[in-house]
Design a protein around this motif. Structure first.
Motif, PDB file in Angstrom:
ATOM      1  N   CYS A  67       0.848  -1.189   0.000  1.00 57.03           N
ATOM      2  CA  CYS A  67       0.000   0.000   0.000  1.00 57.03           C
ATOM      3  C   CYS A  67       0.880   1.233   0.000  1.00 57.03           C
ATOM      4  N   SER A  68       0.534   2.207  -0.823  1.00 59.21           N
ATOM      5  CA  SER A  68       1.177   3.516  -0.746  1.00 59.21           C
ATOM      6  C   SER A  68       0.117   4.537  -0.378  1.00 59.21           C
ATOM      7  N   TYR A  69       0.440   5.407   0.569  1.00 60.54           N
ATOM      8  CA  TYR A  69      -0.547   6.368   1.030  1.00 60.54           C
ATOM      9  C   TYR A  69      -0.040   7.790   0.817  1.00 60.54           C
ATOM     10  N   LYS A  70      -0.912   8.755   1.089  1.00 63.57           N
ATOM     11  CA  LYS A  70      -0.593  10.119   0.650  1.00 63.57           C
ATOM     12  C   LYS A  70      -0.424  11.136   1.770  1.00 63.57           C
ATOM     13  N   THR A  71      -1.030  10.887   2.924  1.00 61.16           N
ATOM     14  CA  THR A  71      -1.052  11.941   3.939  1.00 61.16           C
ATOM     15  C   THR A  71      -0.016  11.690   5.040  1.00 61.16           C
ATOM     16  N   SER A  72       0.062  12.606   5.976  1.00 62.27           N
ATOM     17  CA  SER A  72       0.849  12.408   7.195  1.00 62.27           C
ATOM     18  C   SER A  72      -0.050  11.720   8.204  1.00 62.27           C
ATOM     19  N   ILE A  73       0.291  10.521   8.544  1.00 62.68           N
ATOM     20  CA  ILE A  73      -0.643   9.677   9.300  1.00 62.68           C
ATOM     21  C   ILE A  73      -0.378   9.688  10.802  1.00 62.68           C
ATOM     22  N   ASN A  74      -1.463   9.480  11.564  1.00 66.59           N
ATOM     23  CA  ASN A  74      -1.336   9.132  12.979  1.00 66.59           C
ATOM     24  C   ASN A  74      -1.078   7.636  13.092  1.00 66.59           C
ATOM     25  N   ASN A  75      -1.808   6.890  12.292  1.00 66.04           N
ATOM     26  CA  ASN A  75      -1.606   5.456  12.224  1.00 66.04           C
ATOM     27  C   ASN A  75      -2.113   4.955  10.881  1.00 66.04           C
ATOM     28  N   LEU A  76      -1.829   3.687  10.591  1.00 69.95           N
ATOM     29  CA  LEU A  76      -2.317   3.078   9.374  1.00 69.95           C
ATOM     30  C   LEU A  76      -3.048   1.808   9.765  1.00 69.95           C
ATOM     31  N   GLN A  77      -4.194   1.591   9.149  1.00 67.00           N
ATOM     32  CA  GLN A  77      -5.018   0.449   9.508  1.00 67.00           C
ATOM     33  C   GLN A  77      -5.265  -0.414   8.280  1.00 67.00           C
ATOM     34  N   TRP A  78      -5.527  -1.676   8.509  1.00 68.45           N
ATOM     35  CA  TRP A  78      -5.930  -2.596   7.448  1.00 68.45           C
ATOM     36  C   TRP A  78      -7.302  -3.163   7.774  1.00 68.45           C
ATOM     37  N   TYR A  79      -8.145  -3.229   6.734  1.00 71.40           N
ATOM     38  CA  TYR A  79      -9.497  -3.755   6.873  1.00 71.40           C
ATOM     39  C   TYR A  79      -9.708  -4.842   5.824  1.00 71.40           C
ATOM     40  N   ARG A  80     -10.629  -5.732   6.139  1.00 69.93           N
ATOM     41  CA  ARG A  80     -11.025  -6.788   5.219  1.00 69.93           C
ATOM     42  C   ARG A  80     -12.511  -6.642   4.922  1.00 69.93           C
ATOM     43  N   GLN A  81     -12.873  -6.913   3.682  1.00 72.65           N
ATOM     44  CA  GLN A  81     -14.277  -6.847   3.295  1.00 72.65           C
ATOM     45  C   GLN A  81     -14.646  -8.080   2.508  1.00 72.65           C
ATOM     46  N   ASN A  82     -15.647  -8.810   3.003  1.00 74.81           N
ATOM     47  CA  ASN A  82     -16.222  -9.893   2.225  1.00 74.81           C
ATOM     48  C   ASN A  82     -17.736  -9.826   2.349  1.00 74.81           C
ATOM     49  N   SER A  83     -18.377 -10.621   1.546  1.00 78.17           N
ATOM     50  CA  SER A  83     -19.839 -10.516   1.472  1.00 78.17           C
ATOM     51  C   SER A  83     -20.505 -10.981   2.753  1.00 78.17           C
ATOM     52  N   GLY A  84     -19.822 -11.878   3.474  1.00 79.03           N
ATOM     53  CA  GLY A  84     -20.445 -12.437   4.663  1.00 79.03           C
ATOM     54  C   GLY A  84     -20.427 -11.513   5.866  1.00 79.03           C
ATOM     55  N   ARG A  85     -19.245 -10.950   6.158  1.00 78.34           N
ATOM     56  CA  ARG A  85     -19.084 -10.162   7.385  1.00 78.34           C
ATOM     57  C   ARG A  85     -18.932  -8.675   7.135  1.00 78.34           C
ATOM     58  N   GLY A  86     -19.035  -8.239   5.906  1.00 79.96           N
ATOM     59  CA  GLY A  86     -18.913  -6.814   5.641  1.00 79.96           C
ATOM     60  C   GLY A  86     -17.478  -6.342   5.822  1.00 79.96           C
ATOM     61  N   LEU A  87     -17.327  -5.084   6.240  1.00 85.13           N
ATOM     62  CA  LEU A  87     -16.022  -4.445   6.378  1.00 85.13           C
ATOM     63  C   LEU A  87     -15.573  -4.524   7.831  1.00 85.13           C
ATOM     64  N   VAL A  88     -14.416  -5.150   8.046  1.00 84.39           N
ATOM     65  CA  VAL A  88     -13.967  -5.434   9.409  1.00 84.39           C
ATOM     66  C   VAL A  88     -12.525  -4.977   9.595  1.00 84.39           C
ATOM     67  N   HIS A  89     -12.245  -4.351  10.721  1.00 76.10           N
ATOM     68  CA  HIS A  89     -10.888  -3.921  11.073  1.00 76.10           C
ATOM     69  C   HIS A  89     -10.016  -5.135  11.386  1.00 76.10           C
ATOM     70  N   LEU A  90      -8.785  -5.142  10.842  1.00 70.77           N
ATOM     71  CA  LEU A  90      -7.858  -6.245  11.098  1.00 70.77           C
ATOM     72  C   LEU A  90      -6.748  -5.853  12.067  1.00 70.77           C
ATOM     73  N   ILE A  91      -6.072  -4.756  11.779  1.00 66.52           N
ATOM     74  CA  ILE A  91      -4.878  -4.423  12.543  1.00 66.52           C
ATOM     75  C   ILE A  91      -4.549  -2.947  12.356  1.00 66.52           C
ATOM     76  N   LEU A  92      -3.957  -2.363  13.375  1.00 66.93           N
ATOM     77  CA  LEU A  92      -3.562  -0.956  13.348  1.00 66.93           C
ATOM     78  C   LEU A  92      -2.093  -0.857  13.702  1.00 66.93           C
ATOM     79  N   ILE A  93      -1.343  -0.064  12.953  1.00 65.57           N
ATOM     80  CA  ILE A  93       0.060   0.194  13.258  1.00 65.57           C
ATOM     81  C   ILE A  93       0.250   1.696  13.395  1.00 65.57           C
ATOM     82  N   ARG A  94       0.870   2.104  14.481  1.00 65.38           N
ATOM     83  CA  ARG A  94       1.045   3.540  14.739  1.00 65.38           C
ATOM     84  C   ARG A  94       2.218   4.079  13.936  1.00 65.38           C
ATOM     85  N   SER A  95       2.239   5.374  13.760  1.00 65.46           N
ATOM     86  CA  SER A  95       3.249   5.989  12.893  1.00 65.46           C
ATOM     87  C   SER A  95       4.665   5.820  13.436  1.00 65.46           C
ATOM     88  N   ASN A  96       4.807   5.559  14.741  1.00 67.61           N
ATOM     89  CA  ASN A  96       6.149   5.380  15.307  1.00 67.61           C
ATOM     90  C   ASN A  96       6.548   3.903  15.403  1.00 67.61           C
TER      91      ASN A  96
END
Lengths: 115, 109
Positions: free
Chosen positions: B23-52
């Motif tokens: 993933c390449s992103y554009k802004t100055s982040i506080n943190n970066l998160q990853w989400y998963r989306q499938n038809s069964g469970r919708g959009l779900v948070h997986l993991i968060l990594i802080r900028s430091n």
């Protein structure tokens, strides 16, 4: 813990008609988001509320879209009049919105078809 | 567009193999998160990594972050058919969550 509730799940309308979507976030979540997701794309942020104030609505087409969050809890998103290109899934999400947690919890979405 | 980009757009692997998404992103982040989306469970948070932080693990997930390059990667080890979904990196910039374009992962049994 109850999740984010959205209604309706599906809506079919003709172009130029109006439509409204409702969202009830997780209790205690200060931040509420509305996203538009067109098929095959990532969700696009339309508007973000912190309590009942608007934090960002830079990508909201304000000539036809409006949103409000009453008493900092429930929210409605309205489209008037609808266009064909508004066909999408509209997702509502909420988060604590502070240093403790910005993880967003999403509702199942409302699938809008404009014909 | 505010959205970041993910690579590859689509990925097909055999069950048991590892899957890597970038993933390449554009802004100055506080943190970066990853989400998963499938038809069964919708959009779900997986993991968060802080900028430091540079790397984070959660179960079969490993996330790296390089703020100098504004890039992140998600590794799923020992993939399962149930991992079939779209995966999105999400930049958190002042509590504004901006989604990338997503990677569609297919795990073949």
């Amino acid at each position: 813990e109850a999740g984010v509730a959205q209604s309706p799940r599906y809506k079919i309308i003709e172009k130029r008609q109006s439509v409204a979507f409702w969202c009830n976030p997780i209790s205690g979540h200060a931040t509420l988001y509305w996203y538009q997701q067109i098929l095959g794309q990532g969700p696009k942020l339309l508007i973000q509320f912190q309590n009942n104030g608007v934090v960002d609505d830079s990508q909201l087409p304000k000539d036809r879209f409006s949103a409000e969050r009453l008493k900092g809890v429930d929210s409605t998103l309205k489209i008037q009049p609808a266009k064909l290109e508004d066909s999408a899934v509209y997702l509502c999400a909420s988060s604590l919105g502070n240093l403790i947690g910005t993880e967003a919890f999403f509702g199942q979405g409302t699938r809008l078809t404009v014909v | 567009s505010q959205q970041g980009e993910e690579d590859p757009q689509a990925l097909s692997i055999q069950e048991g193999e590892n899957a890597t998404m970038n993933c390449s992103y554009k802004t100055s982040i506080n943190n970066l998160q990853w989400y998963r989306q499938n038809s069964g469970r919708g959009l779900v948070h997986l993991i968060l990594i802080r900028s430091n932080e540079r790397e984070k693990h959660s179960g079969r997930l490993r996330v790296t972050l390089d703020t100098s390059k504004k890039s992140s990667s998600l590794l799923i080890t020992a993939s399962r058919a149930a991992d079939t979904a779209s995966y999105f990196c999400v930049e958190d910039s002042s509590y504004k969550l901006i989604f990338g374009s997503g990677t569609r992962l297919l795990v073949r049994p």
